[in-house]
Write a protein that holds these residues in place. Structure first.
Motif, PDB file in Angstrom:
ATOM      1  N   UNK A 427      22.158  14.130 -35.869  1.00  0.00           N
ATOM      2  CA  UNK A 427      21.598  13.036 -36.663  1.00  0.00           C
ATOM      3  C   UNK A 427      20.455  12.399 -35.884  1.00  0.00           C
ATOM      4  N   UNK A 428      19.225  12.539 -36.411  1.00  0.00           N
ATOM      5  CA  UNK A 428      18.057  12.033 -35.694  1.00  0.00           C
ATOM      6  C   UNK A 428      18.026  10.510 -35.657  1.00  0.00           C
ATOM      7  N   UNK A 429      18.791   9.877 -36.532  1.00  0.00           N
ATOM      8  CA  UNK A 429      18.795   8.409 -36.543  1.00  0.00           C
ATOM      9  C   UNK A 429      19.782   7.831 -35.536  1.00  0.00           C
ATOM     10  N   UNK A 430      20.583   8.678 -34.905  1.00  0.00           N
ATOM     11  CA  UNK A 430      21.565   8.227 -33.917  1.00  0.00           C
ATOM     12  C   UNK A 430      20.927   8.218 -32.529  1.00  0.00           C
ATOM     13  N   UNK A 431      20.736   7.042 -31.922  1.00  0.00           N
ATOM     14  CA  UNK A 431      20.088   6.975 -30.603  1.00  0.00           C
ATOM     15  C   UNK A 431      20.834   7.759 -29.533  1.00  0.00           C
ATOM     16  N   UNK A 432      22.140   7.940 -29.699  1.00  0.00           N
ATOM     17  CA  UNK A 432      22.927   8.635 -28.676  1.00  0.00           C
ATOM     18  C   UNK A 432      22.856  10.150 -28.823  1.00  0.00           C
ATOM     19  N   UNK A 433      22.325  10.624 -29.953  1.00  0.00           N
ATOM     20  CA  UNK A 433      22.281  12.065 -30.188  1.00  0.00           C
ATOM     21  C   UNK A 433      21.195  12.711 -29.340  1.00  0.00           C
ATOM     22  N   UNK A 434      21.463  13.942 -28.927  1.00  0.00           N
ATOM     23  CA  UNK A 434      20.485  14.714 -28.163  1.00  0.00           C
ATOM     24  C   UNK A 434      19.596  15.455 -29.149  1.00  0.00           C
ATOM     25  N   UNK A 435      18.350  15.046 -29.260  1.00  0.00           N
ATOM     26  CA  UNK A 435      17.457  15.612 -30.271  1.00  0.00           C
ATOM     27  C   UNK A 435      16.168  16.090 -29.610  1.00  0.00           C
ATOM     28  N   UNK A 436      15.458  16.921 -30.363  1.00  0.00           N
ATOM     29  CA  UNK A 436      14.155  17.428 -29.926  1.00  0.00           C
ATOM     30  C   UNK A 436      13.078  16.522 -30.508  1.00  0.00           C
ATOM     31  N   UNK A 437      12.194  16.041 -29.674  1.00  0.00           N
ATOM     32  CA  UNK A 437      11.123  15.168 -30.133  1.00  0.00           C
ATOM     33  C   UNK A 437       9.889  16.000 -30.487  1.00  0.00           C
ATOM     34  N   UNK A 438       8.973  15.356 -31.186  1.00  0.00           N
ATOM     35  CA  UNK A 438       7.738  16.034 -31.564  1.00  0.00           C
ATOM     36  C   UNK A 438       6.922  16.405 -30.331  1.00  0.00           C
ATOM     37  N   UNK A 439       6.981  15.574 -29.305  1.00  0.00           N
ATOM     38  CA  UNK A 439       6.249  15.867 -28.073  1.00  0.00           C
ATOM     39  C   UNK A 439       6.835  17.092 -27.369  1.00  0.00           C
ATOM     40  N   UNK A 440       8.173  17.248 -27.408  1.00  0.00           N
ATOM     41  CA  UNK A 440       8.813  18.444 -26.838  1.00  0.00           C
ATOM     42  C   UNK A 440       8.369  19.686 -27.605  1.00  0.00           C
ATOM     43  N   UNK A 441       8.305  19.548 -28.927  1.00  0.00           N
ATOM     44  CA  UNK A 441       7.894  20.674 -29.756  1.00  0.00           C
ATOM     45  C   UNK A 441       6.445  21.056 -29.455  1.00  0.00           C
ATOM     46  N   UNK A 442       5.593  20.065 -29.256  1.00  0.00           N
ATOM     47  CA  UNK A 442       4.196  20.322 -28.932  1.00  0.00           C
ATOM     48  C   UNK A 442       4.077  21.064 -27.605  1.00  0.00           C
ATOM     49  N   UNK A 443       4.856  20.644 -26.630  1.00  0.00           N
ATOM     50  CA  UNK A 443       4.815  21.297 -25.328  1.00  0.00           C
ATOM     51  C   UNK A 443       5.326  22.733 -25.424  1.00  0.00           C
ATOM     52  N   UNK A 444       6.336  22.956 -26.266  1.00  0.00           N
ATOM     53  CA  UNK A 444       6.864  24.304 -26.453  1.00  0.00           C
ATOM     54  C   UNK A 444       5.794  25.207 -27.058  1.00  0.00           C
ATOM     55  N   UNK A 445       5.097  24.713 -28.079  1.00  0.00           N
ATOM     56  CA  UNK A 445       4.036  25.504 -28.695  1.00  0.00           C
ATOM     57  C   UNK A 445       2.918  25.796 -27.705  1.00  0.00           C
ATOM     58  N   UNK A 446       2.658  24.851 -26.843  1.00  0.00           N
ATOM     59  CA  UNK A 446       1.627  25.031 -25.816  1.00  0.00           C
ATOM     60  C   UNK A 446       2.017  26.164 -24.870  1.00  0.00           C
ATOM     61  N   UNK A 447       3.327  26.338 -24.637  1.00  0.00           N
ATOM     62  CA  UNK A 447       3.808  27.365 -23.705  1.00  0.00           C
ATOM     63  C   UNK A 447       3.912  28.737 -24.361  1.00  0.00           C
ATOM     64  N   UNK A 448       3.711  28.802 -25.684  1.00  0.00           N
ATOM     65  CA  UNK A 448       3.820  30.074 -26.421  1.00  0.00           C
ATOM     66  C   UNK A 448       2.496  30.326 -27.137  1.00  0.00           C
TER      67      UNK A 448
END
Length: 562
Positions: A427-448
């Motif tokens: 659940x992206x609305x749960x602060x305690x949940x471990x989620x992927x952020x848009x910045x993480x996704x951007x960095x992943x695309x940069x690495x591929x």
């Protein structure tokens, strides 16, 4: 005419250049294997053939190389008419045969038919039995019977059948020589007996055989029975696709094991009964198969197929689960399925893996059991994967560090990565949940740098995003992404313009954003889906504006030197 055109090789090269063809490589398409001339090129070929006599025969050969049905051949002898509009409701035209063919018609038909190499008999533009006037007239097959068979199609090496009536395909098969090596039969009814008999007759020369039929596992002519005859002598077979369950006639794994040339194999099983008979009867290493498609009812059936199988050269594996299970395939079965795939491909140079089921989002209740994570993907990190597509609606959890691990393993090779975007994620609305952020996704695309299709849900929250000229600079590694699958990523109302601006600046070639339709199916209005649709529609205009801004900026900076 210049004497240079007396060089036949030069004339043929010119015609080949004009006759631009499009080859269909999609195994699920009715046009698979076709090499038809593109429609705009047909008119050019006709014009070129009228320029000079030297071009006439090569242009006719090119135009008739691939042909659909025999309607046009019958037009040449005035033995056909179009079905009246009020009598056919399709987009394509159907035809009636208007008279009995005679031996006098054969020379004119043969003038064109001898040039055909590929014949496609489909339900489009097909022949129909004439039933006007309230009673059937002479059946089409009877009207096409002109006497003893003649070699009308001496060059046909490829035949594709996708129709309901047998008349056309029987006409072709009755008048074909010993050149046929590729046969495709796909119908909702029974395959024509002549099709199966021809496949049996040509079995030692066949290189491609694809068959799918219904209501044909009993009686005199059966696909399974024909395969029992064909496969022992099919020593040149390169591709075999059987889209019917023939397990009660033969074990396909055992039957294809001795074929030294087989590269592509497709197997289908309808039921979960007798799972022990699905795979080979003993452990076998398949040293030549590079492409495998499995269609099964359940993960247990897939595991049964792969239990005694080891691949040495497999590069492509597609698993299609046929049951309308949606979220019904529990996550306890998912690790077992992935483990079976990993074990069978342990010694293979696997490059493409796809596991998918029905896309019918009815049940939105996530499995309550095991949640999948990066540990279930690690067995596949040793492969140089170009494509990984998991679309099973399992439960997942991934973190930013896990994305870094995936980028390290596949970054230099991956082109398509879909990690169950319609599955069940935190659940992206749960602060305690471990989620992927848009910045993480951007960095992943940069690495591929070769990544073109990416599918994974993420938290779309944009923190402190401000449009600036910095976003007009080309960022290496980001420019290849063309499609982004976001699942149920919660994009709030009125955030679409800002998100579209961000994505267009970071992914300069991004064309499409696709969101999950689960919200629409649940009757919740599909707010997220509609917001992402708006983002996708904005991208082309933003890309165009961005390019214009770059050109204007460059012109302003270098205006004096121009």
């Amino acid at each position: 005419m210049h004497r240079i055109f007396y060089i036949s090789e030069l004339v043929n090269l010119i015609v080949q250049h004009v006759a631009a063809r499009e080859t269909c490589h999609d195994r699920n398409s009715p046009g698979y294997g076709h090499r038809a001339v593109k429609r705009p090129s047909v008119r050019t070929l006709r014009t070129l053939g009228q320029v000079a006599r030297v071009f006439r025969e090569p242009c006719l050969d090119a135009k008739w190389y691939h042909h659909s049905g025999i309607s046009e051949l019958l037009w040449m002898v005035d033995a056909i008419e179009v079905v009246p509009k009020d009598d056919h409701d399709g987009f394509f035209k159907d035809h009636y045969v208007t008279r009995q063919l005679t031996i006098q018609d054969i020379p004119k038909i043969q003038f064109y038919s001898k040039r055909i190499h590929q014949m496609n008999v489909s339900s489009f533009n097909s022949l129909r039995d004439d039933r006007r006037g309230g009673r059937p007239r002479e059946p089409t097959e009877t009207l096409l019977n002109y006497g003893p068979p003649t070699l009308l199609f001496p060059r046909v090496h490829f035949i594709s059948y996708h129709a309901a009536l047998f008349a056309e395909v029987n006409f072709v098969l009755n008048n074909t020589g010993d050149t046929l090596t590729e046969m495709i039969g796909n119908t909702l009814g029974a395959l024509p007996p002549k099709f199966l008999m021809m496949a049996e007759r040509r079995r030692s020369d066949l290189t491609l055989l694809m068959a799918s039929a219904a209501d044909q596992e009993s009686g005199e002519f059966s696909l399974g029975q024909s395969l029992n005859v064909i496969l022992p002598d099919a020593r040149r077979l390169v591709e075999l696709r059987v889209d019917d369950d023939v397990s009660h006639h033969l074990n396909l794994w055992d039957a294809v094991a001795p074929i030294p040339t087989l590269r592509k194999l497709s197997i289908k099983s309808h039921t979960n009964a007798n799972l022990l008979t699905f795979g080979p009867s003993c452990s076998v290493t398949y040293n030549n198969i590079t492409d495998l498609h499995l269609q099964c009812r359940s993960p247990q059936a897939v595991c049964a197929h792969l239990q005694n199988v080891v691949f040495a050269t497999l590069t492509t594996l597609h698993v299609h689960l046929l049951s309308d299970m949606n979220a019904g395939i529990s996550n306890t079965e998912a690790p077992v399925l992935l483990s079976a795939v990993s074990r069978a491909c342990a010694d293979s140079p696997l490059m493409s893996l796809k596991i998918y089921g029905f896309e019918s989002p009815i049940d939105d209740t996530p499995p309550r059991l095991e949640i999948l994570g990066v540990e279930h993907l690690r067995p596949f990190m040793k492969y140089k994967l170009r494509s990984l597509d998991l679309s099973m609606r399992w439960s997942w959890t991934l973190e930013g560090t896990h994305l870094e691990e995936l980028a390290t393993a596949w970054g230099n090779d991956i082109e398509t990565l879909k990690l169950d975007p319609d599955g069940f994620w935190p659940d992206f609305t749960n602060p305690a949940a471990s989620v992927i952020t848009l910045q993480m996704l951007e960095q992943f695309a940069y690495s591929c740098p070769g990544l073109r299709i990416l599918g994974i849900p993420f938290d779309p929250h944009l923190s402190n995003f401000v449009w600036s000229d910095d976003f007009c600079v080309d960022l290496p590694g980001h420019s290849h992404l063309e499609m982004l699958w976001v699942g149920e990523a919660p994009l709030i109302a009125d955030a679409a313009p800002e998100m579209a601006m961000y994505l267009s600046s970071v992914f300069q070639k991004l064309e499409t954003v696709k969101a999950s339709m689960k919200g629409l199916a649940r009757g919740q209005g599909g707010t997220y889906f509609e917001q992402w649709q708006m983002v996708s529609k904005m991208l082309p205009a933003l890309h165009k504006a961005r390019r214009q801004e770059q050109v204007a900026s460059f012109a302003h900076e270098h205006g004096q030197s121009w």
